[in-house]
Design an enzyme around this catalytic site. Structure first.
Site, PDB file in Angstrom:
ATOM      1  N   ARG A 255      -7.595  -3.033   9.736  1.00 33.62           N
ATOM      2  CA  ARG A 255      -6.885  -3.817  10.453  1.00 33.62           C
ATOM      3  C   ARG A 255      -7.483  -4.518  11.569  1.00 33.62           C
ATOM      4  O   ARG A 255      -7.335  -5.459  12.087  1.00 33.62           O
ATOM      5  CB  ARG A 255      -5.506  -3.337  10.546  1.00 33.62           C
ATOM      6  CG  ARG A 255      -4.734  -2.613   9.569  1.00 33.62           C
ATOM      7  CD  ARG A 255      -3.156  -2.476   9.683  1.00 33.62           C
ATOM      8  NE  ARG A 255      -2.794  -1.799   8.348  1.00 33.62           N
ATOM      9  CZ  ARG A 255      -2.462  -2.148   7.330  1.00 33.62           C
ATOM     10  NH1 ARG A 255      -2.620  -3.405   7.226  1.00 33.62           N
ATOM     11  NH2 ARG A 255      -2.042  -1.442   6.557  1.00 33.62           N
TER      12      ARG A 255
ATOM     13  N   ARG B 290       2.888   5.851  -3.198  1.00 36.48           N
ATOM     14  CA  ARG B 290       4.014   6.926  -3.698  1.00 36.48           C
ATOM     15  C   ARG B 290       4.313   6.845  -5.102  1.00 36.48           C
ATOM     16  O   ARG B 290       4.542   7.851  -5.637  1.00 36.48           O
ATOM     17  CB  ARG B 290       5.300   6.331  -2.823  1.00 36.48           C
ATOM     18  CG  ARG B 290       5.317   6.843  -1.355  1.00 36.48           C
ATOM     19  CD  ARG B 290       6.118   5.878  -0.297  1.00 36.48           C
ATOM     20  NE  ARG B 290       6.265   6.344   0.947  1.00 36.48           N
ATOM     21  CZ  ARG B 290       5.419   6.309   1.918  1.00 36.48           C
ATOM     22  NH1 ARG B 290       4.248   5.671   1.703  1.00 36.48           N
ATOM     23  NH2 ARG B 290       5.642   6.702   3.165  1.00 36.48           N
TER      24      ARG B 290
ATOM     25  N   ASP C  96       1.803  -0.918  11.971  1.00 42.58           N
ATOM     26  CA  ASP C  96       0.517  -1.443  11.483  1.00 42.58           C
ATOM     27  C   ASP C  96       0.202  -2.956  11.852  1.00 42.58           C
ATOM     28  O   ASP C  96      -0.809  -3.479  11.801  1.00 42.58           O
ATOM     29  CB  ASP C  96       0.370  -1.510   9.987  1.00 42.58           C
ATOM     30  CG  ASP C  96       0.426  -0.029   9.553  1.00 42.58           C
ATOM     31  OD1 ASP C  96      -0.164   0.997  10.312  1.00 42.58           O
ATOM     32  OD2 ASP C  96       0.568   0.494   8.358  1.00 42.58           O
TER      33      ASP C  96
ATOM     34  N   SER D  79       6.651   9.396  12.429  1.00 39.14           N
ATOM     35  CA  SER D  79       5.909   9.088  11.232  1.00 39.14           C
ATOM     36  C   SER D  79       6.217   9.510   9.953  1.00 39.14           C
ATOM     37  O   SER D  79       6.934  10.260   9.511  1.00 39.14           O
ATOM     38  CB  SER D  79       4.620  10.299  11.467  1.00 39.14           C
ATOM     39  OG  SER D  79       3.778  10.404  10.311  1.00 39.14           O
TER      40      SER D  79
ATOM     41  N   ARG E 157      -6.775   2.474  18.140  1.00 45.36           N
ATOM     42  CA  ARG E 157      -6.524   1.075  17.651  1.00 45.36           C
ATOM     43  C   ARG E 157      -6.157   0.350  19.176  1.00 45.36           C
ATOM     44  O   ARG E 157      -6.194  -0.826  19.514  1.00 45.36           O
ATOM     45  CB  ARG E 157      -5.216   0.586  16.906  1.00 45.36           C
ATOM     46  CG  ARG E 157      -5.884   0.765  15.438  1.00 45.36           C
ATOM     47  CD  ARG E 157      -4.632   0.322  14.281  1.00 45.36           C
ATOM     48  NE  ARG E 157      -5.365   0.435  12.920  1.00 45.36           N
ATOM     49  CZ  ARG E 157      -4.765   0.570  11.849  1.00 45.36           C
ATOM     50  NH1 ARG E 157      -3.364   0.560  11.850  1.00 45.36           N
ATOM     51  NH2 ARG E 157      -5.318   0.700  10.819  1.00 45.36           N
TER      52      ARG E 157
ATOM     53  N   ARG F 211      -8.744  12.779  11.572  1.00 41.86           N
ATOM     54  CA  ARG F 211      -7.204  12.367  12.247  1.00 41.86           C
ATOM     55  C   ARG F 211      -6.332  13.512  12.014  1.00 41.86           C
ATOM     56  O   ARG F 211      -6.803  14.598  11.361  1.00 41.86           O
ATOM     57  CB  ARG F 211      -6.783  11.256  11.094  1.00 41.86           C
ATOM     58  CG  ARG F 211      -7.824  10.024  11.379  1.00 41.86           C
ATOM     59  CD  ARG F 211      -7.059   8.761  10.375  1.00 41.86           C
ATOM     60  NE  ARG F 211      -5.790   8.553  10.554  1.00 41.86           N
ATOM     61  CZ  ARG F 211      -4.894   7.795   9.745  1.00 41.86           C
ATOM     62  NH1 ARG F 211      -5.406   7.250   8.784  1.00 41.86           N
ATOM     63  NH2 ARG F 211      -3.699   7.446  10.162  1.00 41.86           N
TER      64      ARG F 211
ATOM     65  N   GLN G 276       4.545   9.348   7.454  1.00 44.48           N
ATOM     66  CA  GLN G 276       3.573   9.991   6.549  1.00 44.48           C
ATOM     67  C   GLN G 276       4.147  11.694   6.553  1.00 44.48           C
ATOM     68  O   GLN G 276       4.235  12.210   5.525  1.00 44.48           O
ATOM     69  CB  GLN G 276       2.252  10.044   6.717  1.00 44.48           C
ATOM     70  CG  GLN G 276       1.433   8.459   6.517  1.00 44.48           C
ATOM     71  CD  GLN G 276       0.152   8.469   7.073  1.00 44.48           C
ATOM     72  OE1 GLN G 276      -0.338   9.164   7.665  1.00 44.48           O
ATOM     73  NE2 GLN G 276      -0.581   7.028   6.715  1.00 44.48           N
TER      74      GLN G 276
ATOM     75  N   LYS H 120       0.826  -1.154  -0.007  1.00 45.95           N
ATOM     76  CA  LYS H 120       0.119   0.199  -0.027  1.00 45.95           C
ATOM     77  C   LYS H 120       1.104   1.169   0.046  1.00 45.95           C
ATOM     78  O   LYS H 120       0.618   2.078  -0.884  1.00 45.95           O
ATOM     79  CB  LYS H 120      -0.768   0.157   1.140  1.00 45.95           C
ATOM     80  CG  LYS H 120      -1.863   1.138   1.397  1.00 45.95           C
ATOM     81  CD  LYS H 120      -3.176   0.849   2.160  1.00 45.95           C
ATOM     82  CE  LYS H 120      -2.857   0.493   3.683  1.00 45.95           C
ATOM     83  NZ  LYS H 120      -2.798   1.777   4.279  1.00 45.95           N
ATOM     84  N   SER H 121       1.970   1.383   0.798  1.00 44.72           N
ATOM     85  CA  SER H 121       2.739   2.547   0.920  1.00 44.72           C
ATOM     86  C   SER H 121       3.579   2.847  -0.530  1.00 44.72           C
ATOM     87  O   SER H 121       3.549   3.893  -0.853  1.00 44.72           O
ATOM     88  CB  SER H 121       3.719   2.372   2.166  1.00 44.72           C
ATOM     89  OG  SER H 121       3.202   2.169   3.349  1.00 44.72           O
TER      90      SER H 121
HETATM   91  C1  S3P Z   1       2.615   4.898   6.381  1.00 44.17           C
HETATM   92  C2  S3P Z   1       2.932   5.266   7.596  1.00 44.17           C
HETATM   93  C3  S3P Z   1       2.403   4.817   8.712  1.00 44.17           C
HETATM   94  C4  S3P Z   1       1.447   3.621   8.676  1.00 44.17           C
HETATM   95  C5  S3P Z   1       0.344   3.737   7.544  1.00 44.17           C
HETATM   96  C6  S3P Z   1       1.350   4.194   6.307  1.00 44.17           C
HETATM   97  C7  S3P Z   1       3.366   5.420   5.129  1.00 44.17           C
HETATM   98  O1  S3P Z   1       1.471   5.894   9.360  1.00 44.17           O
HETATM   99  O2  S3P Z   1       0.689   3.349   9.823  1.00 44.17           O
HETATM  100  O3  S3P Z   1      -0.532   2.666   7.298  1.00 44.17           O
HETATM  101  O4  S3P Z   1       2.840   4.762   4.236  1.00 44.17           O
HETATM  102  O5  S3P Z   1       4.192   6.231   5.065  1.00 44.17           O
HETATM  103  P1  S3P Z   1       2.116   7.101  10.288  1.00 44.17           P
HETATM  104  O6  S3P Z   1       3.216   7.743   9.623  1.00 44.17           O
HETATM  105  O7  S3P Z   1       0.841   7.807  10.700  1.00 44.17           O
HETATM  106  O8  S3P Z   1       3.021   6.414  11.329  1.00 44.17           O
END
Ligand code: S3P
Length: 460
Positions: A412, A46, A338, A185, A369, A140, A187, A41-42
């Site tokens: 999840r 990207r 995760d 994080s 969670r 969020r 993200q 997914k990540s």
């Molecule tokens: C992710 C970073 C994580 C993860 C999410 C995907 C990413 O989140 O929990 O499922 O793709 O960079 P956080 O950056 O909020 O920790």
């Protein structure tokens, strides 16, 4: 329990019955089989965002065709890219260096990654854009990206209550910054690095703990200078001179976080044997393997030769057995963030206590969670204690079936609850599982496959 209905009901094994938006999972002593989990997914988010920004046509194989990532693909179309999808193959023709001003609000669905990373890129564009999402995404925290992006010269309006989305981003010519991340994080780190890509000069992000580095790897694969030095990552801004790669072919390995459900299920059900092929093995993602080993699972890793690849991958085999409780904390947390719902599930099956600490970020995921997993465990009669930054799970008790667990709309939680149901002493209803489609649309089919594999062994 409701009666079976709907096309995904599995008549052969009876492992999963469909009842509207619920699934009823029948316990099973073991799972067996070989499986290819869907794409990461990540990485899918990207690659789609950068392929759409750059020049030429990129073909992405192994793309995760789930709701989250398909929202990102649609946003790319809204920003002027051409994108087609055929199963797990997505083809994107980019905008040649800058997105176009969108004609409508960009809907990122349930995806924090989609929203936070794209806002970083839009911060470097000279037009306003608005991003929104579903009720979970609109609850969020988004101030965490507002602060660095405003330091760089963009302006962000957070239109929801208490610093939440919708976000209206007013992009600008960005200045480079050095930004010390207040939380671990990936993200937020990626949001700043992607804004840094479009800025003048060199942008540095300092992380409190190492997090997944997919953005850094992708930027390097695209020819962008992006250096990591311990917890400090620096990207060379390209200003108006973005790299102009020719058409590229990307191959996305299976999502380790999807694989984790089957690794966990196999580990906790003695007699299980599972082989997961071509799964992403980026060390910033695989701390769950270390936890499984500590708990007593037998794991073998067969790395693929990925010398020329942007991300490590390989096959993982696992055999189930008796598990011991463990403690998960500190530097390990971002590298299995995760997978923590599955750590809680394993804790319920293990001997002794399992403790999760330093994981306060779990409270701002698709749902809280920590609370959600403890509610899930208690529906199975498992005792646990809530802590501000984690939980304690008392393992080894009977896993009581016959009840129901709610997903709280979090994919999840739904998928972890269904794994625990395999170990229960009667069927369990998992409520509100539509959310599973955000990251793993084939989850129920794969569950049925592995349970059927386990049955064949019993008959042999
Ligand atoms: C992710 C970073 C994580 C993860 C999410 C995907 C990413 O989140 O929990 O499922 O793709 O960079 P956080 O950056 O909020 O920790």
């Amino acid at each position: 329990m409701g009666s079976m209905s709907g096309p995904a009901g599995d008549k052969k094994t009876g492992a999963v019955q469909v009842d509207g938006d619920d699934r009823i999972v029948t316990p099973h002593p073991r799972i067996r089989g070989t499986l290819q989990v869907p794409g990461d997914k990540s990485m899918s988010h990207r690659v789609a965002m950068l392929a759409a920004l750059l020049d030429g046509t990129s073909t992405i194989d192994g793309f995760l065709a789930s709701e989250d990532c398909l929202h990102t693909v649609q946003a790319m179309r809204d920003l002027g890219a051409q994108a087609t999808q055929d199963g797990a193959t997505v083809t994107i023709t980019g905008t040649g260096g800058r997105y176009r001003s969108p004609m409508r609000v960009l809907d990122m669905g349930n995806s924090g990654t989609g929203m936070r990373l794209l806002t970083g890129l839009l911060a470097g564009h000279p037009f306003p854009a608005e991003l929104t999402g579903d009720a979970s995404l609109r609850s969020r925290p988004m101030k965490r990206i507002q602060e660095p992006l405003e330091q760089m010269g963009a302006r962000l309006e957070l239109l929801g209550p208490r610093g939440c989305a919708p976000i209206r981003v007013h992009g600008a010519r960005l200045k480079h910054v050095t930004y010390v991340l207040p939380m671990a994080s990936a993200q937020v780190k990626s949001c700043v690095l992607l804004a840094g890509l479009l800025a003048e000069g060199r942008t540095t992000v300092v992380e409190p703990k190492a997090t997944r580095d997919h953005t850094e790897r992708l930027l390097r694969a695209l020819g962008v200078r992006c250096e990591s030095n311990g917890l400090e990552i620096t990207v060379d801004g390209t200003g108006d001179r973005l790299p102009r790669p020719r058409s590229q072919a990307w191959s996305v390995p299976g999502d380790f976080s999807a694989a984790a459900f089957w690794l966990g299920a196999a580990a906790m059900l003695p007699g299980s044997q599972v082989l997961l092929t071509n799964v992403g093995l980026n060390p910033r993602r695989t701390a769950f393997l270390d936890v499984l080993k500590r708990m007593g699972a037998r794991i073998e890793i067969f790395p693929t030769d990925t010398q020329n690849s942007w991300e490590p991958a390989g096959a993982v085999s696992i055999e189930g057995g008796e598990l011991q409780g463990t403690e998960v904390a500190g530097e390990e947390i971002p590298n299995l963030i995760d997978e923590l719902p599955m750590v809680a599930v394993l804790g319920a099956l293990a001997k002794g206590r399992t403790v999760i600490r330093d994981a306060e970020e779990l409270r701002v995921k698709e749902t809280d969670r920590i609370t959600a997993m403890l509610r899930c465990l208690s529906a199975f009669g498992v005792k646990g204690e809530e802590r501000p930054d984690g939980m304690v799970v008392e393992g080894g008790a009977r896993i009581r079936g016959g009840g129901e667990v709610t997903s709280f709309g979090d994919h999840r939680i739904a998928m972890s609850g269904a794994v625990l149901a395999l170990a229960a002493d009667a069927p369990v209803r998992i409520r509100d599982v539509a959310c599973v489609a955000t990251s793993y649309p084939a989850y129920w089919t794969d569950l049925v496959k592995l349970v059927a594999g386990g049955q064949r062994v019993e008959a042999a």
